[in-house]
Scaffold this motif. Structure first.
Motif, PDB file in Angstrom:
ATOM      1  N   ASP A 155       0.817  -1.217   0.000  1.00  0.00           N
ATOM      2  CA  ASP A 155       0.000   0.000   0.000  1.00  0.00           C
ATOM      3  C   ASP A 155       0.848   1.264   0.000  1.00  0.00           C
ATOM      4  O   ASP A 155       0.541   2.224  -0.704  1.00  0.00           O
ATOM      5  N   SER A 156       1.905   1.281   0.783  1.00  0.00           N
ATOM      6  CA  SER A 156       2.732   2.495   0.839  1.00  0.00           C
ATOM      7  C   SER A 156       3.458   2.733  -0.483  1.00  0.00           C
ATOM      8  O   SER A 156       3.684   3.878  -0.868  1.00  0.00           O
ATOM      9  N   LEU A 157       3.808   1.669  -1.182  1.00  0.00           N
ATOM     10  CA  LEU A 157       4.428   1.831  -2.509  1.00  0.00           C
ATOM     11  C   LEU A 157       3.420   2.343  -3.527  1.00  0.00           C
ATOM     12  O   LEU A 157       3.715   3.229  -4.322  1.00  0.00           O
ATOM     13  N   ILE A 158       2.211   1.788  -3.488  1.00  0.00           N
ATOM     14  CA  ILE A 158       1.165   2.248  -4.395  1.00  0.00           C
ATOM     15  C   ILE A 158       0.822   3.708  -4.111  1.00  0.00           C
ATOM     16  O   ILE A 158       0.572   4.491  -5.027  1.00  0.00           O
ATOM     17  N   ALA A 159       0.843   4.100  -2.846  1.00  0.00           N
ATOM     18  CA  ALA A 159       0.498   5.467  -2.454  1.00  0.00           C
ATOM     19  C   ALA A 159       1.421   6.500  -3.082  1.00  0.00           C
ATOM     20  O   ALA A 159       0.997   7.633  -3.350  1.00  0.00           O
ATOM     21  N   THR A 160       2.651   6.140  -3.357  1.00  0.00           N
ATOM     22  CA  THR A 160       3.580   7.101  -3.956  1.00  0.00           C
ATOM     23  C   THR A 160       3.177   7.471  -5.384  1.00  0.00           C
ATOM     24  O   THR A 160       3.752   8.389  -5.965  1.00  0.00           O
ATOM     25  N   SER A 161       2.184   6.802  -5.918  1.00  0.00           N
ATOM     26  CA  SER A 161       1.663   7.162  -7.234  1.00  0.00           C
ATOM     27  C   SER A 161       1.058   8.558  -7.242  1.00  0.00           C
ATOM     28  O   SER A 161       0.787   9.105  -8.304  1.00  0.00           O
ATOM     29  N   PHE A 162       0.850   9.137  -6.071  1.00  0.00           N
ATOM     30  CA  PHE A 162       0.373  10.520  -5.981  1.00  0.00           C
ATOM     31  C   PHE A 162       1.217  11.425  -6.874  1.00  0.00           C
ATOM     32  O   PHE A 162       0.699  12.335  -7.508  1.00  0.00           O
TER      33      PHE A 162
END
Length: 138
Positions: A75-82
């Motif tokens: 989830d934290s890796l996907i969140a960096t898609s911001f």
């Protein structure tokens, strides 16, 4: 109230607001407007975070530095898609290195609007008498 907050529609409804701020789209935009095949992962992360009532500080920290946390999760890796869901011209980036600066300017502007409530992009070119961000700081 608890029954309404427990519905998945709660996260879907409020995710629209955040995704607009993050300039989310299912495509890259610009001339060819190709699909971004993995954009849905970021959308689902935002919905899931809202439905799980993730603390705002964690939500923000994951999006700004999810890959630098002590405990990196999927989830934290996907969140960096911001920082990556905005418009991109993907087919000619190597031939046009100035696009990198356009992307960085877009990321700075989006981050400032989202987390500071400020529009700072004009500071890339000039100062305003009463703006809190001078050109030198930009």
């Amino acid at each position: 109230m608890d029954r309404l907050l427990a519905k998945p529609a709660y996260g879907e409804r409020w995710a629209q607001v955040w995704l607009d701020l993050a300039r989310y789209a299912d495509s890259w935009g610009h001339i060819h407007d190709d699909d971004n095949p993995n954009a849905w992962r970021y959308r689902d992360y935002v919905i899931k975070s809202l439905n799980e009532d993730k603390p705002y500080t964690s939500f923000i920290l994951e999006q700004l530095a999810g890959d630098e946390l002590d405990e990196v999760t999927n989830d934290s890796l996907i969140a960096t898609s911001f920082s990556r869901v905005g418009p991109r011209v993907r087919f000619r980036e190597k031939q046009n290195p100035q696009y990198r600066y356009d992307y960085l300017d877009d990321m700075i502007g989006t981050t400032a609007r989202g987390f500071l409530g400020l529009t700072v992009n004009c500071a890339s070119c000039h100062d305003h008498k009463f703006d809190p961000i001078p050109r030198a700081a930009y």
